[in-house]
Design an enzyme around this catalytic site. Structure first.
Site, PDB file in Angstrom:
ATOM      1  CG  ASP A   1       2.091  -0.807   7.085  1.00  0.00           C
ATOM      2  OD1 ASP A   1       1.902   0.307   7.623  1.00  0.00           O
ATOM      3  OD2 ASP A   1       1.982  -0.983   5.875  1.00  0.00           O
TER       4      ASP A   1
ATOM      5  CD  GLU B   1      -3.896  -0.406   3.393  1.00  0.00           C
ATOM      6  OE1 GLU B   1      -3.240  -0.177   4.416  1.00  0.00           O
ATOM      7  OE2 GLU B   1      -3.992   0.423   2.466  1.00  0.00           O
TER       8      GLU B   1
ATOM      9  CD  GLU C   1      -4.363   5.281   1.469  1.00  0.00           C
ATOM     10  OE1 GLU C   1      -3.357   4.757   1.975  1.00  0.00           O
ATOM     11  OE2 GLU C   1      -5.475   4.744   1.484  1.00  0.00           O
TER      12      GLU C   1
ATOM     13  CD  GLU D   1       4.168   6.616   4.563  1.00  0.00           C
ATOM     14  OE1 GLU D   1       4.737   5.506   4.467  1.00  0.00           O
ATOM     15  OE2 GLU D   1       2.980   6.721   4.860  1.00  0.00           O
TER      16      GLU D   1
END
Ligand SMILES: Cc1ncc(CN)c(N)n1
Length: 232
Positions: A58, A99, A151, A221
């Site tokens: 990620d 992030e 998101e 995803e």
């Protein structure tokens, strides 16, 4: 009645296209936001090697998001009719920046060596898809809708791990808070409002492109969570 007017009619009463699509594609959306990886975080059975794989992959993904978010900002400058979109998207730039810093801190805590991580196929595929959305012929409406979906999946997934009844291990709660907190939820809500406003004015052609893009995001995803579990 055209596809668009039918959809606009159905989506009156304070709901927009996004809500309409979430109803229509409920199973696909649930597949992305209630994936076995997330359920394993929530019930405490998560395999830590999966968690660390997710963390490293990620980090690479979020870095690849930067040009995408920058392209959404550029499209907003050129195409948006509401100057407040800029503030929300700039909030997105800040969120991506946070992030990246968070992943670096967390990787050192978990002993994940970020410099030697090789991106896996599902990650490369997702990054390539993001890159395709940065092209100038991709409409702002399509790009902002994709951004909302990206998101929203993390917000809904990690918020689920913090709900009453969850048994998320103490050491993973901070991770869940990152995307499951109220501020991130508000930010996703703002993205959804922008997307709904743009979709309301969109042509049938742009509407179907945006719907397709939402489905592609959800697929990517799921692929990303599968990869984290070592399933690809
Ligand atoms: C795969 C993925 N999707 C979404 C997010 C939230 N920015 C993320 N960090 N990684």
């Amino acid at each position: 009645m055209t596809e668009k007017s039918e959809a606009v009619e159905k989506s009156s009463n304070n709901t927009g296209m996004i809500e309409e699509w979430l109803r229509k594609h409920r199973l696909v959306y649930t597949g992305a936001t209630r994936h076995p990886f997330i359920l394993s975080v929530r019930d405490g059975s998560v395999d830590l090697s999966s968690f660390k794989r997710w963390l490293g992959q990620d980090y690479l993904f979020v870095k690849a998001c930067v040009p995408f978010v920058a392209s959404v900002l550029l499209k907003a400058c050129k195409e948006s009719d509401d100057s407040s979109d800029m503030e929300v998207i700039l909030g997105g730039v800040a969120s991506i920046n946070d992030e990246i810093a968070w992943f670096m801190k967390e990787a050192s805590k978990w002993g994940v060596p970020l410099t030697s991580i090789v991106p896996q196929k599902a990650n490369l595929d997702y990054c390539r898809f993001l890159e395709s959305l940065t092209r100038s012929d991709v409409e702002y409406t399509v790009a902002i809708t994709a951004f909302w979906a990206i998101e929203a999946v993390y917000q809904e997934s990690f918020a689920h791990c913090l709900e009453d009844g969850s048994k998320t291990p103490e050491e993973l709660k901070e991770t869940c808070q990152r995307w499951g907190n109220e501020g991130f939820s508000q930010y996703c809500h703002c993205l959804r409002n922008i997307a709904n406003r743009c979709l309301q004015k969109a042509t049938d052609d742009v509407l179907s492109k945006a719907e397709e893009v939402v489905l592609r995001v959800l697929e990517h995803e799921v692929g990303f969570w599968n990869m984290s579990r070592g399933e690809s």
